[in-house]
Design an enzyme around this catalytic site. Structure first.
Site, PDB file in Angstrom:
ATOM      1  N   TYR A   1      -3.830 -37.155  25.678  1.00 59.16           N
ATOM      2  CA  TYR A   1      -2.367 -37.021  25.648  1.00 59.16           C
ATOM      3  C   TYR A   1      -1.925 -35.791  26.449  1.00 59.16           C
ATOM      4  O   TYR A   1      -0.982 -35.851  27.253  1.00 59.16           O
ATOM      5  CB  TYR A   1      -1.928 -36.920  24.189  1.00 59.16           C
ATOM      6  N   SER A   2      -2.632 -34.668  26.253  1.00 58.56           N
ATOM      7  CA  SER A   2      -2.284 -33.444  26.994  1.00 58.56           C
ATOM      8  C   SER A   2      -2.436 -33.664  28.491  1.00 58.56           C
ATOM      9  O   SER A   2      -1.587 -33.226  29.283  1.00 58.56           O
ATOM     10  CB  SER A   2      -3.192 -32.277  26.591  1.00 58.56           C
ATOM     11  N   ALA A   3      -3.522 -34.343  28.887  1.00 61.68           N
ATOM     12  CA  ALA A   3      -3.743 -34.605  30.318  1.00 61.68           C
ATOM     13  C   ALA A   3      -2.610 -35.446  30.879  1.00 61.68           C
ATOM     14  O   ALA A   3      -2.077 -35.166  31.965  1.00 61.68           O
ATOM     15  CB  ALA A   3      -5.084 -35.312  30.514  1.00 61.68           C
ATOM     16  N   SER A   4      -2.224 -36.471  30.136  1.00 60.24           N
ATOM     17  CA  SER A   4      -1.162 -37.354  30.646  1.00 60.24           C
ATOM     18  C   SER A   4       0.158 -36.602  30.766  1.00 60.24           C
ATOM     19  O   SER A   4       0.900 -36.777  31.732  1.00 60.24           O
ATOM     20  CB  SER A   4      -1.008 -38.580  29.743  1.00 60.24           C
TER      21      SER A   4
ATOM     22  N   ARG B   1       8.615 -52.564  24.937  1.00 63.89           N
ATOM     23  CA  ARG B   1       7.448 -53.401  25.265  1.00 63.89           C
ATOM     24  C   ARG B   1       7.341 -54.536  24.253  1.00 63.89           C
ATOM     25  O   ARG B   1       7.267 -55.687  24.635  1.00 63.89           O
ATOM     26  CB  ARG B   1       6.175 -52.558  25.224  1.00 63.89           C
TER      27      ARG B   1
ATOM     28  N   GLY C   1      11.404 -47.125  26.777  1.00 68.00           N
ATOM     29  CA  GLY C   1      11.009 -46.886  25.384  1.00 68.00           C
ATOM     30  C   GLY C   1      12.190 -46.547  24.503  1.00 68.00           C
ATOM     31  O   GLY C   1      12.123 -45.628  23.679  1.00 68.00           O
TER      32      GLY C   1
ATOM     33  N   ARG D   1      13.205 -47.457  19.893  1.00 73.06           N
ATOM     34  CA  ARG D   1      13.104 -46.641  18.664  1.00 73.06           C
ATOM     35  C   ARG D   1      12.859 -45.185  19.033  1.00 73.06           C
ATOM     36  O   ARG D   1      12.701 -44.844  20.210  1.00 73.06           O
ATOM     37  CB  ARG D   1      12.004 -47.170  17.747  1.00 73.06           C
TER      38      ARG D   1
END
Ligand code: NDP
Length: 249
Positions: free
Chosen positions: A161-164, A42, A17, A20
């Protein structure tokens, strides 16, 4: 950047990633530090190519890989073929990530899956093809993952998002234990609110009150910590989560 290529360490670091945002700043900083950089994206090939040109003009050695970190087969194919052609990496920065926020009762299965597949599955998808070659290299190595303050303390509208990101922290700590005897350190950087496209729609005014330093962070401030964790000087630091968040916790 140093004037002389001879001053550069020539080890290679992959930054996922890095077309940017924070990843671009990390790639730029690590190129400045003297590493060969594998830029990755990507979709934003134009931005990746512009970054490559900027870094190459300043004396860095770079190349670009383009694949979806949520696609296990694509990761394996691209990474195995790159290390076959160009050699094994000294370091990997797992930075690529997405957010797709929403209050939990209204959160779609698609939003849950997109975020967990991209942010958490990518830990396995990217590192699984790389770890054994790094071990067989029989030299010190560095893995840095990018989590988030949201993975440490939670955040309204970010259960996915928090879980990931909490998952990334657990995986990072476990892998650190496994790779310690190989002198490969594995650490996590947990940014707070950093000024990139990702937070364009965030309720900044509401959150600002909770940041003691009363401002957003910059991608370069995250990159400075990653730079240290990738450097030889961080050799006795592993299994750690380092926050870069202006005191938000
Ligand atoms: P940006 O949205 O600015 O950039 C995201 C980068 O990840 C891009 O290079 C993008 O590539 C890449 N990417 C996204 N999805 C995929 C995918 N499926 N496969 C491959 N590459 C992908 O985000 P930031 O720079 O802000 O965030 C970088 C990391 O930092 C993320 O992990 C994020 O969760 C984390 N973070 C960010 C914070 C912030 O406030 N900005 C706070 C805490 C953590 P392309 O350009 O090709 O789409």
């Amino acid at each position: 950047m140093s004037d002389s290529k001879a001053d550069f360490q020539r080890d290679t670091v992959l930054v996922t990633g890095s077309s940017r945002g924070i990843g671009e700043a990390i790639a730029t900083r690590l190129a400045h530090d003297g590493f060969n950089i594998v830029i990755h994206c990507r979709a934003s090939m134009d931005k990746a190519e512009a970054l490559k040109q900027r870094l190459d003009e300043r004396g860095a050695a770079t190349r670009i890989l383009c694949f979806d970190v949520a696609d296990r087969a694509a990761c394996k194919a691209a990474l195995e073929s790159d290390i076959e052609a160009n050699g094994v990496y000294y370091g990997v920065v797992c930075n690529a990530g997405v957010a797709n926020d929403g209050a939990f009762p209204a959160l779609s299965g698609q939003a849950w899956d997109e975020v967990v597949h991209t942010n958490l599955d990518s830990f396995y998808n990217v590192l699984s093809p790389l770890v054994m070659p790094m071990v067989r290299r029989r030299k010190p190595g560095r893995i840095v993952t990018i989590a988030s303050v949201s993975g440490l303390i939670g955040n309204r509208g970010q259960t996915n998002y928090s879980a990931s990101k909490a998952g990334i922290i657990g995986a990072t700590k476990s892998l650190a234990i496994e790779l310690a005897k190989r002198a490969i350190t594995v650490n996590c950087v947990a940014p707070g609110l950093i000024e990139t496209e990702m937070i364009e729609d965030a309720p900044i005014d509401r959150i600002m009150d909770t940041i003691p330093l009363r401002r957003l962070g910059t991608p370069q401030e995250v990159a400075a910590v990653v730079s240290f964790l990738v450097s030889a000087e961080s050799s006795y630091i592993t299994r750690q989560v380092i926050s870069v968040n202006g005191g938000l916790c």
